[in-house]
Design a protein around this motif. Structure first.
Motif, PDB file in Angstrom:
ATOM      1  N   UNK A   1     -13.406 -11.520 -55.954  1.00 37.47           N
ATOM      2  CA  UNK A   1     -12.503 -11.029 -56.995  1.00 37.47           C
ATOM      3  C   UNK A   1     -11.420 -10.178 -56.355  1.00 37.47           C
ATOM      4  N   UNK A   2     -10.169 -10.506 -56.678  1.00 35.71           N
ATOM      5  CA  UNK A   2      -9.045  -9.684 -56.224  1.00 35.71           C
ATOM      6  C   UNK A   2      -8.639  -8.831 -57.423  1.00 35.71           C
ATOM      7  N   UNK A   3      -8.682  -7.537 -57.256  1.00 34.47           N
ATOM      8  CA  UNK A   3      -8.402  -6.632 -58.372  1.00 34.47           C
ATOM      9  C   UNK A   3      -7.203  -5.773 -58.002  1.00 34.47           C
ATOM     10  N   UNK A   4      -6.128  -5.909 -58.783  1.00 30.77           N
ATOM     11  CA  UNK A   4      -4.915  -5.134 -58.506  1.00 30.77           C
ATOM     12  C   UNK A   4      -4.811  -4.009 -59.526  1.00 30.77           C
TER      13      UNK A   4
ATOM     14  N   UNK B   1      -7.457 -10.279 -61.054  1.00 33.48           N
ATOM     15  CA  UNK B   1      -7.358  -9.363 -62.192  1.00 33.48           C
ATOM     16  C   UNK B   1      -6.211  -8.395 -61.953  1.00 33.48           C
ATOM     17  N   UNK B   2      -5.223  -8.392 -62.846  1.00 33.71           N
ATOM     18  CA  UNK B   2      -4.152  -7.399 -62.769  1.00 33.71           C
ATOM     19  C   UNK B   2      -4.473  -6.309 -63.780  1.00 33.71           C
ATOM     20  N   UNK B   3      -4.873  -5.132 -63.301  1.00 33.89           N
ATOM     21  CA  UNK B   3      -5.223  -4.025 -64.200  1.00 33.89           C
ATOM     22  C   UNK B   3      -4.049  -3.063 -64.254  1.00 33.89           C
ATOM     23  N   UNK B   4      -3.635  -2.683 -65.453  1.00 36.66           N
ATOM     24  CA  UNK B   4      -2.581  -1.676 -65.560  1.00 36.66           C
ATOM     25  C   UNK B   4      -2.845  -0.796 -66.767  1.00 36.66           C
ATOM     26  N   UNK B   5      -1.824  -0.105 -67.272  1.00 33.58           N
ATOM     27  CA  UNK B   5      -2.082   0.916 -68.300  1.00 33.58           C
ATOM     28  C   UNK B   5      -1.859   0.410 -69.715  1.00 33.58           C
ATOM     29  N   UNK B   6      -1.575  -0.876 -69.876  1.00 38.28           N
ATOM     30  CA  UNK B   6      -1.394  -1.421 -71.226  1.00 38.28           C
ATOM     31  C   UNK B   6      -2.484  -2.455 -71.499  1.00 38.28           C
TER      32      UNK B   6
ATOM     33  N   UNK C   1       6.758  -6.701 -65.469  1.00 40.75           N
ATOM     34  CA  UNK C   1       5.919  -7.803 -65.941  1.00 40.75           C
ATOM     35  C   UNK C   1       6.373  -9.143 -65.350  1.00 40.75           C
ATOM     36  N   UNK C   2       7.611  -9.199 -64.877  1.00 35.16           N
ATOM     37  CA  UNK C   2       8.121 -10.468 -64.319  1.00 35.16           C
ATOM     38  C   UNK C   2       7.379 -10.823 -63.019  1.00 35.16           C
ATOM     39  N   UNK C   3       7.338  -9.916 -62.012  1.00 30.30           N
ATOM     40  CA  UNK C   3       6.576 -10.295 -60.812  1.00 30.30           C
ATOM     41  C   UNK C   3       5.100 -10.560 -61.096  1.00 30.30           C
ATOM     42  N   UNK C   4       4.531  -9.831 -62.073  1.00 27.84           N
ATOM     43  CA  UNK C   4       3.110 -10.037 -62.382  1.00 27.84           C
ATOM     44  C   UNK C   4       2.885 -11.475 -62.851  1.00 27.84           C
ATOM     45  N   UNK C   5       3.714 -11.936 -63.771  1.00 28.63           N
ATOM     46  CA  UNK C   5       3.519 -13.291 -64.311  1.00 28.63           C
ATOM     47  C   UNK C   5       3.935 -14.366 -63.311  1.00 28.63           C
TER      48      UNK C   5
END
Ligand SMILES: Nc1ncnc2c1ncn2[C@@H]1O[C@H](COP(=O)(O)OP(=O)(O)O)[C@@H](O)[C@H]1O
Ligand SMILES: CC(=O)N[C@@H](CCC(=O)OP(=O)(O)O)C(=O)O
Length: 266
Positions: free
Chosen positions: A4-7, A179-184, A219-223
Motif C-alpha cells: 500500500x502506498x499512502x500519501x 491512497x491519497x489522504x488529505x484534510x477533506x 486536486x489536478x495533480x492528484x487526479x
C-alpha cells in the motif's frame, strides 16, 4: 507481495493532533506500506518568513534556487525526520528517504515549455529493487518530495507524483493500492462542504469537472496521478480524509474511488 502506498497531504502534517491521529492509523494499517509526503503549506510558510514568496501553477511549485533550499530543509529535514521519529515511537520501523538516498528516485529537470518551473523534477526511474529489499527487511520507507538527477542536482517533485510513480513501478511485480489522504472528505462538488463527496470519478467525469472548474489547483495533480497509476496496473486508487484511511482499506464507503472509463467492457 501486497503493497500500500499512502500519501499524506501537507494540510494534515501541519496540524499536530491530526498528524498524530493519522500516524496511529498508519501504524495499524496492515501489510507492507510506504508513506509519501510533501508539506507544501509548511514550505510556503517558511519561505514567506524568509521573504521567498510561493508561486504555484496548477498545484505545482515554481522552484528557484532559494525555494529549492527551503523545500529541501522542510521536506527532507524537518518533516521527514519528525515523521520517522513519531513512527518509531509507534513501533513502526520507519526509514526516511529522499529520492537521492540509495538512488531511490531519479528525475530530470522539467524542460521549459511555456512555463519555467525551475528546479522541478519529472520522475524518470524508481529503484524498485531497493524498495523490495527494504520491505523484505521489515523497514517501512517514508519518502519525501525531494528527488535527484544523479548528476548532483536535487529537484523538487510533487508528492502526489511520487506516490503515483512508486505505485506504478511496483505494480509490475506486486499488488499495489494507492491512497491519497488529505484534510477533506474526498473529491467534493463544493470544496467547502465535506458532505458533497463525489464517490466515483472516471476520466469522463474528470474532464467534465475540470471544465466546470469544480476540480482545480492541488486536486489536478492528484487526479492526473491517480489515472496514470490505474493505467499502469495499480489495483485501486482512493482519495479521502486521513482519518478514514482504515475504513478505506476495509473497502467501506468513504471518500472518492478513482476508476478508468469502462469502454473496454463493450
Ligand atoms: N473538487 C475538489 N474537492 C476537494 N478539494 C479540491 C477540489 N478542487 C480543488 N481542491 C483543492 O485541492 C486541495 C488538495 O490539494 P493539495 O493542497 O495539493 O493536497 P494535499 O493536502 O494532499 O497537499 C484541497 O485543499 C482543495 O483546496
Ligand atoms: C513541484 C511541486 O509542486 N512540489 C511540491 C512538493 C510538496 C508537495 O507536493 O506537498 P503537498 O503534498 O503537501 O502538496 C511543492 O513544493 O509544493
Amino acid at each position: 507481495m501486497k503493497i500500500s502506498i499512502i500519501k499524506i497531504g501537507g494540510n494534515v502534517i501541519d496540524f499536530p493532533d491530526k498528524l498524530d491521529e493519522f500516524l496511529a492509523l498508519f501504524a495499524k494499517f496492515p501489510g507492507n506500506k510506504i508513506l509519501v509526503h510533501g508539506g507544501g503549506v509548511m514550505a510556503s510558510r517558511f519561505g514567506e518568513s524568509l521573504g521567498v514568496m510561493p508561486e504555484m501553477v496548477d498545484g505545482r511549485r515554481i522552484t528557484d534556487k532559494d525555494t529549492l533550499d527551503i523545500v529541501t530543509m522542510v521536506y527532507a529535514g524537518l518533516i521527514n525526520k519528525n515523521l520517522v521519529a513519531k513512527l518509531q515511537a509507534l513501533k513502526v520501523n520507519a526509514i526516511g528517504m529522499t529520492g537521492a538516498d540509495g538512488n531511490l528516485i531519479r528525475s530530470i529537470k522539467r524542460p521549459v515549455k511555456g512555463i519555467d518551473y525551475g528546479f522541478v523534477g519529472d520522475i524518470q526511474e524508481i529503484n524498485v529493487k531497493l524498495i523490495d529489499a527494504l520491505l523484505t527487511a521489515g523497514l517501512q520507507p517514508v519518502v519525501n518530495a525531494i528527488t535527484h538527477d544523479k548528476k548532483g542536482q536535487l529537484l523538487n517533485t510533487n508528492a502526489d507524483s511520487i506516490a503515483s510513480a512508486l505505485a506504478t513501478s511496483l505494480a509490475a511485480e506486486h499488488q499495489v493500492n494507492l491512497y491519497f489522504c488529505f484534510n477533506k472528505a474526498g473529491v467534493l462538488v463544493d470544496e467547502k462542504n465535506d458532505n458533497s463527496i463525489i464517490p466515483l470519478i472516471n476520466e469522463d467525469i474528470y474532464a467534465e469537472l475540470r471544465k466546470e472548474n469544480v476540480i482545480h489547483s492541488g486536486m489536478i495533480p492528484k487526479l492526473d496521478n491517480a489515472f496514470a497509476a490505474l493505467e499502469k496496473g495499480v489495483n485501486h486508487v482512493w482519495i479521502g480524509k486521513a482519518e478514514n484511511l482504515l475504513l478505506a482499506a476495509k473497502g467501506k464507503l468513504s471518500g472518492t474511488t478513482i476508476e478508468r472509463n469502462r469502454f473496454d467492457l463493450y
